[in-house]
Motif scaffolding. Structure first.
Motif, mmCIF file in Angstrom:
data_model
loop_
_atom_site.group_PDB
_atom_site.id
_atom_site.type_symbol
_atom_site.label_atom_id
_atom_site.label_comp_id
_atom_site.label_asym_id
_atom_site.label_seq_id
_atom_site.Cartn_x
_atom_site.Cartn_y
_atom_site.Cartn_z
ATOM 1 N N ALA A 368 38.350 28.914 42.691
ATOM 2 C CA ALA A 368 37.101 29.622 43.042
ATOM 3 C C ALA A 368 37.107 29.912 44.535
ATOM 4 N N LYS A 369 38.039 30.753 44.944
ATOM 5 C CA LYS A 369 38.248 31.045 46.372
ATOM 6 C C LYS A 369 38.434 32.536 46.535
ATOM 7 N N ASP A 370 38.224 33.013 47.768
ATOM 8 C CA ASP A 370 38.504 34.427 48.050
ATOM 9 C C ASP A 370 39.977 34.711 47.756
ATOM 10 N N ASP A 371 40.244 35.958 47.337
ATOM 11 C CA ASP A 371 41.624 36.301 46.977
ATOM 12 C C ASP A 371 42.596 36.081 48.137
ATOM 13 N N ASP A 372 42.135 36.411 49.379
ATOM 14 C CA ASP A 372 43.084 36.245 50.498
ATOM 15 C C ASP A 372 43.376 34.760 50.773
ATOM 16 N N VAL A 373 42.396 33.902 50.510
ATOM 17 C CA VAL A 373 42.637 32.454 50.676
ATOM 18 C C VAL A 373 43.642 31.995 49.616
ATOM 19 N N LEU A 374 43.462 32.507 48.388
ATOM 20 C CA LEU A 374 44.396 32.129 47.312
ATOM 21 C C LEU A 374 45.802 32.643 47.618
ATOM 22 N N ALA A 375 45.874 33.888 48.143
ATOM 23 C CA ALA A 375 47.188 34.456 48.466
ATOM 24 C C ALA A 375 47.858 33.609 49.551
ATOM 25 N N GLU A 376 47.067 33.222 50.554
ATOM 26 C CA GLU A 376 47.612 32.375 51.630
ATOM 27 C C GLU A 376 48.087 31.025 51.059
#
Ligand code: PLP
Length: 387
Positions: A368-376
């Protein structure tokens, strides 16, 4: 001095989830351990709560919540599940689903009553049972689809068994119980005359076309089922503390009295904001939620696979249990700490979800995180391969 903490203190020991979050903050890592949503609160919900504060909706409410909110919950429940609920007598708004479960335990269970819980479990369920004097007994679910054997339930049921807890979609496994499974459990509950507490907080987080079936809607189940849910996850308002239980009036009133005793009421202006959201958000809001989270699920599951941490693909909710047996360490905690140290990604060690050492090779990642946080996070996990 002879003063000391109460004997009860051991039930509320620092949870693994909080421990990992603290450790993660200390090193400035990416926290995939806690179930806190980064997604935006619906504008109408925010605005209505702000206006409620400005216009003076700041005092105690009815112990069961504002009637307008209970009515909104009844409307939503009917729309999504077909359940017909009397909003005046069959709904108790409480301090989150957590508060609702605690009050249901206080109202309906006696000390030493046994409660069947599926494992891997959500730790708060166990702590709440133990804190109210009930005794959890465990039924194992097996990956990858987290199936279970009815024979295992029959083995552990005794004359002391009073209740069974179902959590679907489930934390941490992401299991969505099928209609067949729920019908078998309904039959079991009826045969052994058990309450069914059902935690449906992730009811709107469903993937690959799966549907959510509230156990209370199955034939003969209304009387014995306490349906617990809330808006923490659906509206991304974990800190607002708005949840509820729905059940027969003969249980609801006493659950409400306990909620009054412990919390008095849920926060008044926030109840107003939530009611607005429930009444005005279109079905598409909920569909988008599932679609958005399905993409996040795919992102993190791909990242975990690439890093050699095989994920058990979740069917719902927003967590994934992955196999961390390839990481060095004596147990899941050491493996999770290794991962945090090497990649800066925090997860929850699998041992937090089992009563024995069966979670040694698992860890839970929250997506449950922003996509850019998940990508990082995925990028950092990939670095494991080169270590
Ligand atoms: N139930 C389950 C299964 C959860 O995973 C969580 C939060 O992580 C909760 C309940 C908490 O819900 P609430 O914020 O409404 O107390």
């Amino acid at each position: 001095m002879t003063l000391k903490l109460s004997a009860r203190q051991e039930w509320v020991m620092q949870s693994e989830i909080r421990n990992m979050s603290i450790e993660c903050d200390r090193i400035g890592g990416i926290n995939l351990s806690q179930g806190v949503c980064d997604t935006e609160i619906p504008l109408s919900v925010r605005r209505e709560a702000q206006e409620a504060i400005e216009s003076g909706v700041n005092t105690y409410t009815h112990y069961a919540g504002f009637q307008e909110l209970r009515e909104a919950i009844a409307v939503k429940q009917k729309k999504f599940t077909g359940m017909k609920v009397n909003s005046e007598t069959e709904i108790i708004v409480s301090a989150g689903a957590t508060g609702a479960l605690y009050c249901a335990c206080l109202a309906l269970l006696n000390p030493e009553d046994e409660v069947i819980v599926f494992e891997p479990f959500y730790g708060y369920h166990i702590s709440t049972l133990v804190a109210t004097g009930a005794v959890p007994v465990y039924v194992r679910m097996s990956p990858p689809d987290w199936s279970f054997l009815m024979a295992d339930l029959e083995k552990i049921v005794t004359s002391k068994t009073r209740c069974i807890i179902i959590n679907s979609p489930a934390n941490p496994s992401g299991k969505v119980f099928t209609e067949t499974e729920l019908k078998q459990l309904a039959d079991f509950a009826a045969r052994h005359d058990l309450f069914v507490f059902t935690d449906e907080i992730y009811e709107h987080f469903l993937y690959d076309g799966r549907i959510h079936i509230p156990p209370a809607t199955l034939p003969g189940m209304w009387d014995r089922t306490i349906t617990i849910s809330g808006l923490s996850k659906t509206f991304s308002i974990t800190g607002w503390r708005i949840g509820y239980c729905i059940c027969d009036a003969r249980w609801a009133q006493t659950i409400g009295y306990f909620s009054d005793l412990v919390y008095v009421c849920a926060p008044a202006p926030l109840q107003t904001g939530v009611a607005k959201g429930l009444l005005t958000l279109e079905t598409s809001y909920y569909e988008n939620l599932s679609n958005e989270y399905a993409k996040k699920r795919d992102l993190i599951c791909n990242g975990l696979s690439m890093a050699g941490l095989k994920p058990n693909i979740p069917q719902g909710a927003y967590y994934v249990l992955a196999d961390i047996s390839s990481l060095p360490g004596k147990n899941s905690k050491e493996r999770a700490m290794y991962l945090l140290r090497k990649t800066g990604v925090a997860c929850v060690p699998g041992e937090a979800f089992y009563h024995d050492d069966s979670g040694e090779y698992l860890a839970r990642f929250c997506f449950a995180k922003d996509d850019d946080v998940l990508a990082e996070a995925c990028g950092r996990l990939a670095s494991l391969k080169s270590l």
